[in-house]
Design a protein around this motif. Sequence first.
Motif, PDB file in Angstrom:
ATOM      1  N   PRO A  28      22.029  88.419  63.053  1.00  0.00           N
ATOM      2  CA  PRO A  28      23.200  88.032  63.859  1.00  0.00           C
ATOM      3  C   PRO A  28      23.355  88.838  65.146  1.00  0.00           C
ATOM      4  O   PRO A  28      23.829  88.322  66.145  1.00  0.00           O
ATOM      5  CB  PRO A  28      24.387  88.269  62.926  1.00  0.00           C
ATOM      6  CG  PRO A  28      23.819  88.295  61.554  1.00  0.00           C
ATOM      7  CD  PRO A  28      22.393  88.739  61.676  1.00  0.00           C
ATOM      8  N   ASP A  29      22.952  90.096  65.124  1.00  0.00           N
ATOM      9  CA  ASP A  29      23.121  90.946  66.308  1.00  0.00           C
ATOM     10  C   ASP A  29      21.846  91.061  67.149  1.00  0.00           C
ATOM     11  O   ASP A  29      21.784  91.879  68.065  1.00  0.00           O
ATOM     12  CB  ASP A  29      23.598  92.337  65.894  1.00  0.00           C
ATOM     13  CG  ASP A  29      22.563  93.099  65.081  1.00  0.00           C
ATOM     14  OD1 ASP A  29      21.658  92.459  64.495  1.00  0.00           O
ATOM     15  OD2 ASP A  29      22.660  94.336  65.021  1.00  0.00           O
ATOM     16  N   ALA A  30      20.840  90.247  66.871  1.00  0.00           N
ATOM     17  CA  ALA A  30      19.541  90.387  67.540  1.00  0.00           C
ATOM     18  C   ALA A  30      19.641  90.229  69.051  1.00  0.00           C
ATOM     19  O   ALA A  30      19.036  91.008  69.799  1.00  0.00           O
ATOM     20  CB  ALA A  30      18.535  89.387  66.970  1.00  0.00           C
ATOM     21  N   GLN A  31      20.394  89.247  69.523  1.00  0.00           N
ATOM     22  CA  GLN A  31      20.476  89.041  70.972  1.00  0.00           C
ATOM     23  C   GLN A  31      21.222  90.185  71.650  1.00  0.00           C
ATOM     24  O   GLN A  31      20.829  90.634  72.724  1.00  0.00           O
ATOM     25  CB  GLN A  31      21.111  87.694  71.277  1.00  0.00           C
ATOM     26  CG  GLN A  31      20.178  86.551  70.901  1.00  0.00           C
ATOM     27  CD  GLN A  31      20.765  85.183  71.166  1.00  0.00           C
ATOM     28  OE1 GLN A  31      21.974  84.991  71.087  1.00  0.00           O
ATOM     29  NE2 GLN A  31      19.908  84.239  71.464  1.00  0.00           N
ATOM     30  N   ALA A  32      22.269  90.682  71.021  1.00  0.00           N
ATOM     31  CA  ALA A  32      23.001  91.822  71.583  1.00  0.00           C
ATOM     32  C   ALA A  32      22.110  93.061  71.592  1.00  0.00           C
ATOM     33  O   ALA A  32      22.116  93.839  72.558  1.00  0.00           O
ATOM     34  CB  ALA A  32      24.277  92.083  70.788  1.00  0.00           C
ATOM     35  N   GLN A  33      21.340  93.254  70.523  1.00  0.00           N
ATOM     36  CA  GLN A  33      20.425  94.395  70.456  1.00  0.00           C
ATOM     37  C   GLN A  33      19.359  94.299  71.548  1.00  0.00           C
ATOM     38  O   GLN A  33      19.012  95.296  72.188  1.00  0.00           O
ATOM     39  CB  GLN A  33      19.767  94.487  69.079  1.00  0.00           C
ATOM     40  CG  GLN A  33      20.703  94.898  67.974  1.00  0.00           C
ATOM     41  CD  GLN A  33      21.085  96.360  68.042  1.00  0.00           C
ATOM     42  OE1 GLN A  33      20.365  97.197  68.583  1.00  0.00           O
ATOM     43  NE2 GLN A  33      22.240  96.680  67.485  1.00  0.00           N
ATOM     44  N   ALA A  34      18.832  93.102  71.781  1.00  0.00           N
ATOM     45  CA  ALA A  34      17.811  92.903  72.816  1.00  0.00           C
ATOM     46  C   ALA A  34      18.389  93.204  74.197  1.00  0.00           C
ATOM     47  O   ALA A  34      17.738  93.863  75.022  1.00  0.00           O
ATOM     48  CB  ALA A  34      17.263  91.486  72.756  1.00  0.00           C
ATOM     49  N   ALA A  35      19.605  92.733  74.457  1.00  0.00           N
ATOM     50  CA  ALA A  35      20.255  93.027  75.739  1.00  0.00           C
ATOM     51  C   ALA A  35      20.481  94.529  75.896  1.00  0.00           C
ATOM     52  O   ALA A  35      20.320  95.089  76.996  1.00  0.00           O
ATOM     53  CB  ALA A  35      21.575  92.266  75.847  1.00  0.00           C
ATOM     54  N   GLN A  36      20.826  95.190  74.800  1.00  0.00           N
ATOM     55  CA  GLN A  36      21.033  96.640  74.837  1.00  0.00           C
ATOM     56  C   GLN A  36      19.729  97.377  75.124  1.00  0.00           C
ATOM     57  O   GLN A  36      19.730  98.383  75.824  1.00  0.00           O
ATOM     58  CB  GLN A  36      21.661  97.121  73.522  1.00  0.00           C
ATOM     59  CG  GLN A  36      21.998  98.588  73.491  1.00  0.00           C
ATOM     60  CD  GLN A  36      23.102  98.967  74.463  1.00  0.00           C
ATOM     61  OE1 GLN A  36      23.852  98.130  74.956  1.00  0.00           O
ATOM     62  NE2 GLN A  36      23.196 100.241  74.767  1.00  0.00           N
ATOM     63  N   VAL A  37      18.603  96.882  74.596  1.00  0.00           N
ATOM     64  CA  VAL A  37      17.300  97.487  74.897  1.00  0.00           C
ATOM     65  C   VAL A  37      17.075  97.482  76.400  1.00  0.00           C
ATOM     66  O   VAL A  37      16.724  98.507  76.995  1.00  0.00           O
ATOM     67  CB  VAL A  37      16.143  96.755  74.167  1.00  0.00           C
ATOM     68  CG1 VAL A  37      14.784  97.135  74.770  1.00  0.00           C
ATOM     69  CG2 VAL A  37      16.155  97.079  72.687  1.00  0.00           C
ATOM     70  N   VAL A  38      17.294  96.340  77.046  1.00  0.00           N
ATOM     71  CA  VAL A  38      17.070  96.250  78.495  1.00  0.00           C
ATOM     72  C   VAL A  38      18.038  97.168  79.231  1.00  0.00           C
ATOM     73  O   VAL A  38      17.650  97.863  80.180  1.00  0.00           O
ATOM     74  CB  VAL A  38      17.160  94.794  78.988  1.00  0.00           C
ATOM     75  CG1 VAL A  38      17.037  94.727  80.508  1.00  0.00           C
ATOM     76  CG2 VAL A  38      16.065  93.940  78.336  1.00  0.00           C
ATOM     77  N   ALA A  39      19.292  97.232  78.794  1.00  0.00           N
ATOM     78  CA  ALA A  39      20.269  98.122  79.435  1.00  0.00           C
ATOM     79  C   ALA A  39      19.842  99.589  79.297  1.00  0.00           C
ATOM     80  O   ALA A  39      19.933 100.369  80.262  1.00  0.00           O
ATOM     81  CB  ALA A  39      21.657  97.906  78.830  1.00  0.00           C
ATOM     82  N   LEU A  40      19.383  99.971  78.120  1.00  0.00           N
ATOM     83  CA  LEU A  40      18.936 101.355  77.917  1.00  0.00           C
ATOM     84  C   LEU A  40      17.674 101.666  78.715  1.00  0.00           C
ATOM     85  O   LEU A  40      17.526 102.764  79.262  1.00  0.00           O
ATOM     86  CB  LEU A  40      18.717 101.618  76.428  1.00  0.00           C
ATOM     87  CG  LEU A  40      19.990 101.637  75.578  1.00  0.00           C
ATOM     88  CD1 LEU A  40      19.641 101.615  74.094  1.00  0.00           C
ATOM     89  CD2 LEU A  40      20.864 102.835  75.925  1.00  0.00           C
ATOM     90  N   VAL A  41      16.760 100.709  78.778  1.00  0.00           N
ATOM     91  CA  VAL A  41      15.556 100.878  79.601  1.00  0.00           C
ATOM     92  C   VAL A  41      15.969 101.069  81.057  1.00  0.00           C
ATOM     93  O   VAL A  41      15.450 101.956  81.752  1.00  0.00           O
ATOM     94  CB  VAL A  41      14.596  99.683  79.429  1.00  0.00           C
ATOM     95  CG1 VAL A  41      13.566  99.614  80.556  1.00  0.00           C
ATOM     96  CG2 VAL A  41      13.913  99.745  78.075  1.00  0.00           C
ATOM     97  N   ASN A  42      16.923 100.276  81.529  1.00  0.00           N
ATOM     98  CA  ASN A  42      17.390 100.428  82.908  1.00  0.00           C
ATOM     99  C   ASN A  42      18.052 101.782  83.122  1.00  0.00           C
ATOM    100  O   ASN A  42      17.924 102.375  84.201  1.00  0.00           O
ATOM    101  CB  ASN A  42      18.311  99.274  83.295  1.00  0.00           C
ATOM    102  CG  ASN A  42      17.527  98.046  83.684  1.00  0.00           C
ATOM    103  OD1 ASN A  42      16.383  98.134  84.138  1.00  0.00           O
ATOM    104  ND2 ASN A  42      18.117  96.877  83.505  1.00  0.00           N
ATOM    105  N   GLY A  43      18.744 102.294  82.122  1.00  0.00           N
ATOM    106  CA  GLY A  43      19.320 103.633  82.219  1.00  0.00           C
ATOM    107  C   GLY A  43      18.243 104.698  82.375  1.00  0.00           C
ATOM    108  O   GLY A  43      18.386 105.625  83.183  1.00  0.00           O
ATOM    109  N   GLU A  44      17.169 104.570  81.617  1.00  0.00           N
ATOM    110  CA  GLU A  44      16.049 105.510  81.739  1.00  0.00           C
ATOM    111  C   GLU A  44      15.411 105.406  83.116  1.00  0.00           C
ATOM    112  O   GLU A  44      15.077 106.419  83.729  1.00  0.00           O
ATOM    113  CB  GLU A  44      14.999 105.252  80.644  1.00  0.00           C
ATOM    114  CG  GLU A  44      15.455 105.577  79.250  1.00  0.00           C
ATOM    115  CD  GLU A  44      15.717 107.062  79.018  1.00  0.00           C
ATOM    116  OE1 GLU A  44      15.231 107.920  79.798  1.00  0.00           O
ATOM    117  OE2 GLU A  44      16.419 107.371  78.043  1.00  0.00           O
TER     118      GLU A  44
END
Length: 158
Positions: A28-44
């Motif tokens: 259920p949270d897969a799409q939110a988790q995927a969006a968070q991955v990109v956000a965290l990558v952008n933070g790095e």
Amino acid sequence: MILLRRLAPVLLAAMAAGVARADCALPPDAQAQAAQVVALVNGERQRHGLPALAQSGALAGAAGDHSCFMAATGRMSHTGRGGRKLGARLRDAGYGYRAAAENVAHGYRDAGGVVAGWMQSDGHRRNILMRDVTQAGAAMRAGGDGRPYWTLILGRPR
């Protein structure tokens, strides 16, 4: 009968694809988790003076397909269905690219964990901090045992 002979290979391939996806769940949270991955990558990337990556639907779709394949097979790999490497999988997804890279992982329960793991690995960190990429797509799928499989694809379109 001739029609059946012509359709048999297509039907068998479709049935095999269905079997391969039987152990691939979209949590259920897969799409939110995927969006968070990109956000965290952008933070790095920002911490290292690099521009943010734009979300790409084509890359996210290819990442989802690959995460599903890994979840269904229970094996983490950069080689996908039919022995397809990243370049071939991106061409299959209709993504023409100048540069591309892929990070995969399994077992991490959330986006923060997987990105932290990648940043602790020289090769994965190098991909995240590539100067030549402008887009990203990420996905997470779960295997029959509930174990998450992650894919991050970075690219620069033609």
